[in-house]
Design a protein around this motif. Structure first.
Motif, PDB file in Angstrom:
ATOM      1  N   GLY A 192       4.695   3.190   8.863  1.00  0.00           N
ATOM      2  CA  GLY A 192       5.412   2.110   9.525  1.00  0.00           C
ATOM      3  C   GLY A 192       4.950   0.746   9.070  1.00  0.00           C
ATOM      4  N   THR A 193       3.664   0.614   8.776  1.00  0.00           N
ATOM      5  CA  THR A 193       3.115  -0.672   8.344  1.00  0.00           C
ATOM      6  C   THR A 193       3.692  -1.109   7.009  1.00  0.00           C
ATOM      7  OG1 THR A 193       1.048  -0.320   9.559  1.00  0.00           O
ATOM      8  CG2 THR A 193       0.981  -1.862   7.716  1.00  0.00           C
ATOM      9  N   PHE A 194       3.889  -0.171   6.081  1.00  0.00           N
ATOM     10  CA  PHE A 194       4.296  -0.531   4.719  1.00  0.00           C
ATOM     11  C   PHE A 194       5.780  -0.278   4.431  1.00  0.00           C
ATOM     12  CE2 PHE A 194      -0.297   0.183   4.268  1.00  0.00           C
ATOM     13  CZ  PHE A 194      -0.677  -0.987   3.618  1.00  0.00           C
ATOM     14  N   MET A 195       6.553   0.150   5.445  1.00  0.00           N
ATOM     15  CA  MET A 195       7.954   0.474   5.207  1.00  0.00           C
ATOM     16  C   MET A 195       8.752  -0.717   4.670  1.00  0.00           C
ATOM     17  SD  MET A 195       9.022   3.601   5.672  1.00  0.00           S
ATOM     18  CE  MET A 195       8.548   5.149   6.478  1.00  0.00           C
ATOM     19  N   ILE A 196       8.589  -1.885   5.282  1.00  0.00           N
ATOM     20  CA  ILE A 196       9.362  -3.054   4.866  1.00  0.00           C
ATOM     21  C   ILE A 196       9.001  -3.440   3.437  1.00  0.00           C
ATOM     22  CG2 ILE A 196       9.793  -5.500   5.314  1.00  0.00           C
ATOM     23  CD1 ILE A 196       9.462  -4.946   8.258  1.00  0.00           C
ATOM     24  N   ALA A 197       7.700  -3.372   3.110  1.00  0.00           N
ATOM     25  CA  ALA A 197       7.280  -3.671   1.739  1.00  0.00           C
ATOM     26  C   ALA A 197       7.869  -2.655   0.762  1.00  0.00           C
ATOM     27  CB  ALA A 197       5.754  -3.660   1.653  1.00  0.00           C
ATOM     28  N   GLY A 198       7.898  -1.375   1.169  1.00  0.00           N
ATOM     29  CA  GLY A 198       8.500  -0.353   0.313  1.00  0.00           C
ATOM     30  C   GLY A 198       9.968  -0.620   0.073  1.00  0.00           C
ATOM     31  N   GLY A 199      10.651  -1.142   1.103  1.00  0.00           N
ATOM     32  CA  GLY A 199      12.065  -1.476   0.944  1.00  0.00           C
ATOM     33  C   GLY A 199      12.295  -2.580  -0.058  1.00  0.00           C
ATOM     34  N   MET A 200      11.417  -3.586  -0.069  1.00  0.00           N
ATOM     35  CA  MET A 200      11.590  -4.676  -1.037  1.00  0.00           C
ATOM     36  C   MET A 200      11.175  -4.244  -2.444  1.00  0.00           C
ATOM     37  SD  MET A 200      10.271  -8.613  -0.918  1.00  0.00           S
ATOM     38  CE  MET A 200      11.171  -9.837  -1.902  1.00  0.00           C
ATOM     39  N   LEU A 201      10.158  -3.376  -2.538  1.00  0.00           N
ATOM     40  CA  LEU A 201       9.711  -2.916  -3.852  1.00  0.00           C
ATOM     41  C   LEU A 201      10.830  -2.198  -4.590  1.00  0.00           C
ATOM     42  CD1 LEU A 201       7.249  -2.702  -5.743  1.00  0.00           C
ATOM     43  CD2 LEU A 201       6.768  -0.482  -4.699  1.00  0.00           C
ATOM     44  N   GLY A 202      11.644  -1.429  -3.844  1.00  0.00           N
ATOM     45  CA  GLY A 202      12.772  -0.755  -4.481  1.00  0.00           C
ATOM     46  C   GLY A 202      13.749  -1.732  -5.101  1.00  0.00           C
ATOM     47  N   SER A 203      13.943  -2.893  -4.470  1.00  0.00           N
ATOM     48  CA  SER A 203      14.836  -3.909  -5.036  1.00  0.00           C
ATOM     49  C   SER A 203      14.260  -4.526  -6.296  1.00  0.00           C
ATOM     50  CB  SER A 203      15.087  -5.017  -3.994  1.00  0.00           C
ATOM     51  OG  SER A 203      15.734  -4.506  -2.852  1.00  0.00           O
ATOM     52  N   VAL A 204      12.928  -4.499  -6.427  1.00  0.00           N
ATOM     53  CA  VAL A 204      12.271  -5.129  -7.574  1.00  0.00           C
ATOM     54  C   VAL A 204      12.212  -4.188  -8.770  1.00  0.00           C
ATOM     55  CG1 VAL A 204      10.120  -6.172  -8.394  1.00  0.00           C
ATOM     56  CG2 VAL A 204      10.917  -6.636  -6.069  1.00  0.00           C
ATOM     57  N   ILE A 205      11.735  -2.957  -8.572  1.00  0.00           N
ATOM     58  CA  ILE A 205      11.509  -2.061  -9.713  1.00  0.00           C
ATOM     59  C   ILE A 205      12.560  -0.964  -9.822  1.00  0.00           C
ATOM     60  CG2 ILE A 205       9.033  -2.486  -9.560  1.00  0.00           C
ATOM     61  CD1 ILE A 205       8.709   0.331  -8.412  1.00  0.00           C
ATOM     62  N   GLY A 206      13.458  -0.859  -8.851  1.00  0.00           N
ATOM     63  CA  GLY A 206      14.487   0.185  -8.884  1.00  0.00           C
ATOM     64  C   GLY A 206      14.230   1.251  -7.842  1.00  0.00           C
ATOM     65  N   TRP A 207      15.309   1.688  -7.175  1.00  0.00           N
ATOM     66  CA  TRP A 207      15.162   2.634  -6.076  1.00  0.00           C
ATOM     67  C   TRP A 207      14.739   4.009  -6.543  1.00  0.00           C
ATOM     68  CZ3 TRP A 207      14.595   0.565  -1.670  1.00  0.00           C
ATOM     69  CH2 TRP A 207      15.235  -0.641  -1.358  1.00  0.00           C
ATOM     70  N   LEU A 208      15.245   4.452  -7.671  1.00  0.00           N
ATOM     71  CA  LEU A 208      14.904   5.794  -8.136  1.00  0.00           C
ATOM     72  C   LEU A 208      13.436   5.874  -8.534  1.00  0.00           C
ATOM     73  CD1 LEU A 208      15.982   8.600  -8.618  1.00  0.00           C
ATOM     74  CD2 LEU A 208      16.702   7.902 -10.914  1.00  0.00           C
ATOM     75  N   LYS A 209      12.944   4.839  -9.196  1.00  0.00           N
ATOM     76  CA  LYS A 209      11.531   4.815  -9.583  1.00  0.00           C
ATOM     77  C   LYS A 209      10.641   4.789  -8.339  1.00  0.00           C
ATOM     78  CE  LYS A 209      10.369   2.325 -13.088  1.00  0.00           C
ATOM     79  NZ  LYS A 209      10.076   1.156 -13.978  1.00  0.00           N
ATOM     80  N   THR A 210      11.007   3.974  -7.352  1.00  0.00           N
ATOM     81  CA  THR A 210      10.225   3.916  -6.115  1.00  0.00           C
ATOM     82  C   THR A 210      10.246   5.264  -5.401  1.00  0.00           C
ATOM     83  OG1 THR A 210      10.888   1.596  -5.904  1.00  0.00           O
ATOM     84  CG2 THR A 210       9.875   2.611  -3.990  1.00  0.00           C
ATOM     85  N   PHE A 211      11.404   5.920  -5.410  1.00  0.00           N
ATOM     86  CA  PHE A 211      11.525   7.234  -4.782  1.00  0.00           C
ATOM     87  C   PHE A 211      10.593   8.235  -5.447  1.00  0.00           C
ATOM     88  CE2 PHE A 211      13.684  11.436  -4.747  1.00  0.00           C
ATOM     89  CZ  PHE A 211      13.663  11.669  -3.376  1.00  0.00           C
ATOM     90  N   ARG A 212      10.569   8.253  -6.770  1.00  0.00           N
ATOM     91  CA  ARG A 212       9.706   9.196  -7.482  1.00  0.00           C
ATOM     92  C   ARG A 212       8.235   8.886  -7.265  1.00  0.00           C
ATOM     93  NH1 ARG A 212      13.453   9.060 -12.952  1.00  0.00           N
ATOM     94  NH2 ARG A 212      14.944  10.684 -12.288  1.00  0.00           N
ATOM     95  N   ILE A 213       7.874   7.611  -7.232  1.00  0.00           N
ATOM     96  CA  ILE A 213       6.480   7.236  -6.958  1.00  0.00           C
ATOM     97  C   ILE A 213       6.075   7.736  -5.571  1.00  0.00           C
ATOM     98  CG2 ILE A 213       4.931   5.285  -6.529  1.00  0.00           C
ATOM     99  CD1 ILE A 213       6.470   3.746  -8.691  1.00  0.00           C
ATOM    100  N   GLY A 214       6.960   7.524  -4.582  1.00  0.00           N
ATOM    101  CA  GLY A 214       6.669   7.997  -3.238  1.00  0.00           C
ATOM    102  C   GLY A 214       6.504   9.500  -3.174  1.00  0.00           C
ATOM    103  N   CYS A 215       7.391  10.239  -3.848  1.00  0.00           N
ATOM    104  CA  CYS A 215       7.280  11.702  -3.871  1.00  0.00           C
ATOM    105  C   CYS A 215       5.987  12.151  -4.534  1.00  0.00           C
ATOM    106  CB  CYS A 215       8.478  12.309  -4.605  1.00  0.00           C
ATOM    107  SG  CYS A 215      10.040  12.176  -3.729  1.00  0.00           S
ATOM    108  N   LEU A 216       5.598  11.470  -5.616  1.00  0.00           N
ATOM    109  CA  LEU A 216       4.370  11.835  -6.323  1.00  0.00           C
ATOM    110  C   LEU A 216       3.143  11.596  -5.447  1.00  0.00           C
ATOM    111  CD1 LEU A 216       3.245  12.851  -8.999  1.00  0.00           C
ATOM    112  CD2 LEU A 216       3.104  10.488  -9.785  1.00  0.00           C
TER     113      LEU A 216
END
Length: 538
Positions: free
Chosen positions: A63-87
């Motif tokens: 919950g603390t980092f959710m908003i930051a994770g949402g903005m990171l996807g806009s910066v580096i791409g949603w698919l890349k952020t998704f894969r990083i999270g899964c890893l």
């Protein structure tokens, strides 16, 4: 890149299945932890305090980092952020599987799971918003809600079976195997088209949002342990009061300054952690409130029912899962069925009906609670009404948020929606548990005044800061250790049974009352939204 209309049904909906599987996994991970309590205590010599810390750490970090994770996807791409999270989540599950101690399990495995979730879950929302449009987007969000509902029921059954057959390590290892499948299948997901305007990451906003959400969520999570005003634990207090409200207030103050900074940041750079459109659009605010309600209703209603059926009635984890199956089916059916079957959307009416179903469900479920037993038909019917409530809201809330925002902000909304879910979930458990423990303590102290027990037993109970929610043998042992005389225990236990049933019903009444408060913001929801109006998001 091909348009949605040019895709085959397989290429169109297979990515949705993968994203829903990721949502299912996040829920199943938390379910596995909740039913592995006994195994962790036996094999890793964990205490209840450590188990509580393990359960708290994921929603706190995620919950603390959710908003930051949402903005990171806009910066580096949603698919890349998704894969990083899964890893990261995969590493967390491997660490859980191989944990040599409870310390490693908590501070490495659960911490990494929270970080992985804060990357993965906002990316699921961002990818759904970018890949699906109009009616398809409404169906996609409905399917995501259905995946959550299915995980609520199948999680305890499947994970409970794994725990019983092969042990808790293999259960977490199996979740790691699912993550490998998700990572491999993510190759078929296309990256949504990026916007021409570059997005700059907001580092001051990251620090402020992280600090504010940490204080807010941590304070809410500790209400059930520390109390809200009067401290449950006399050793933990601030100015004679529970520290929880001070943490919550501090978090809200930090978030207030963060929002002021976000206005400056967006004006200078065109990007922000929380764009002003989220704050200035009533429909978006209402959608976020209702998103929080979905998990508030789940955590509050299920927490109360599961606490009673497992602690008091002695139902097993698998038995509890079977009890929740009708609830999950109803949730999934309403979440996915409404956007598929109803051509003319009436979101305001649907959301209000959904909220009233939650109130009805809480009342019906409470009528099935007696001193030591519960009525399966009434409790199941009440849970079905709560499931219908959650499913109805789940089919509307995410679409209300994304359809009222420009496309760039709509994709970024995933982190904020996910944060709203975590806050709602934390508040649901914290508020109803506070109501139950406070009423149980006050009720027992009032009733013992006129009870036929000795002064020593009466004084022992009066000196307790909090009377915990226990089954009969646990309560008998607890009071004996607290100084109650053995001859007084039968009378005291009978009084406790009455109070415990009353506060269980009171927890569900509290959920019903708080649900009514969510009706007020629904004024900002459109009366009707026809299919041709939905198509404007395409």
């Amino acid at each position: 890149m091909s348009t949605p209309s040019s895709k085959t049904p397989c290429t169109l909906w297979l990515p949705l299945f993968i994203l829903c599987l990721a949502q299912f996994l996040a829920s199943a991970d938390n379910v596995t932890l909740s039913i592995a309590t006994g195994s962790l205590m036996r094999e890793l010599n964990a205490s209840m305090t450590q188990i509580s810390a393990a359960n708290t750490l994921y929603p706190l970090v995620a919950g603390t980092f959710m908003i930051a994770g949402g903005m990171l996807g806009s910066v580096i791409g949603w698919l890349k952020t998704f894969r990083i999270g899964c890893l990261i989540y995969l590493v967390a599950e491997l660490c859980a599987t191989l944990s040599p101690s409870i310390t490693v399990f908590i501070w490495i495995a659960r911490l990494l799971a929270g970080v992985g979730g804060s990357f993965m879950i906002p990316s699921v929302f961002g990818l759904l918003t970018g890949l699906y449009h109009g009616k398809q987007r409404a169906v996609a969000f409905g399917a995501l809600g259905a995946a959550s509902g299915i995980s609520f029921a199948l999680g305890p059954i499947v994970c409970g079976a794994l725990l019983d057959m092969v042990g808790w390590r293999w259960a977490f290892g199996a979740l790691g195997g699912v993550l490998v499948v998700i990572l491999c299948c993510s190759l078929i997901i296309n990256e949504p088209a990026k916007h021409n305007a570059p997005v700059r990451f907001d580092f001051p906003g990251l620090i402020l949002s992280t600090a504010g959400l940490f204080l807010l969520i941590f304070g809410v999570l500790q209400i059930s342990s520390w109390g809200f005003i009067t401290p449950f634990n006399p050793a933990i207090h601030f100015l004679g009061m529970s520290p929880a409200p001070f943490l919550i207030l501090s978090g809200l103050v930090v978030i207030h300054f963060m929002l002021r900074w976000e206005r400056v940041c967006e004006r200078k750079t065109g990007s922000a952690m929380i764009p002003k459109a989220f704050l200035h659009t009533p429909q978006v605010r209402t959608g976020l409130y209702l998103t929080g309600y979905i998990f508030f209703a789940y955590s509050a209603g299920i927490f109360v029912v599961v606490s009673f059926v497992q602690i008091v009635a002695g139902l097993t984890a698998i038995g509890t899962g079977l009890l929740i199956v009708p609830f999950a089916i109803t949730l999934a059916g309403c979440s996915l069925g409404l956007p598929v079957l109803i051509r003319q959307r009436r979101p305001r009416r649907q959301c209000r009906i959904g909220l009233m179903l939650g109130v009805l469900g809480a009342i019906v479920a409470s009528s099935g609670i007696s001193e030591e037993h519960f009525s399966v038909p009434r409790v199941v019917l009440g849970l079905c009404f709560i499931g219908a409530s959650m499913g109805t809201i789940a089919s509307n809330a995410p679409f209300l948020v994304t359809s009222a925002l420009p496309d760039k902000e709509a994709r970024q909304s995933g982190g904020i929606q996910a944060a709203a879910r975590d806050v709602g979930q934390a508040m649901g458990v914290a508020l109803v548990s506070m109501v139950m423990l406070t009423m149980l303590t006050i009720g027992m102290k009032d009733k013992v005044v006129n009870a036929p027990v000795s002064k020593q037993t009466r004084d022992a109970l009066q000196h307790l800061a909090v009377v915990p929610y226990l089954n009969d043998p646990q309560f008998t042992l607890f009071m004996h250790q607290a100084g109650a005389l053995k001859n007084d225990l039968p009378v005291l236990t009978q009084t406790y049974r009455q109070s415990r049933a009353q506060v269980t019903r009171a927890g569900l009444y509290a959920m019903a009352l708080l649900t009514l408060l969510f009706l007020w913001p629904t004024r900002a929801i459109p009366l009707a939204e026809r299919e041709e109006n939905i198509a404007r998001t395409e």
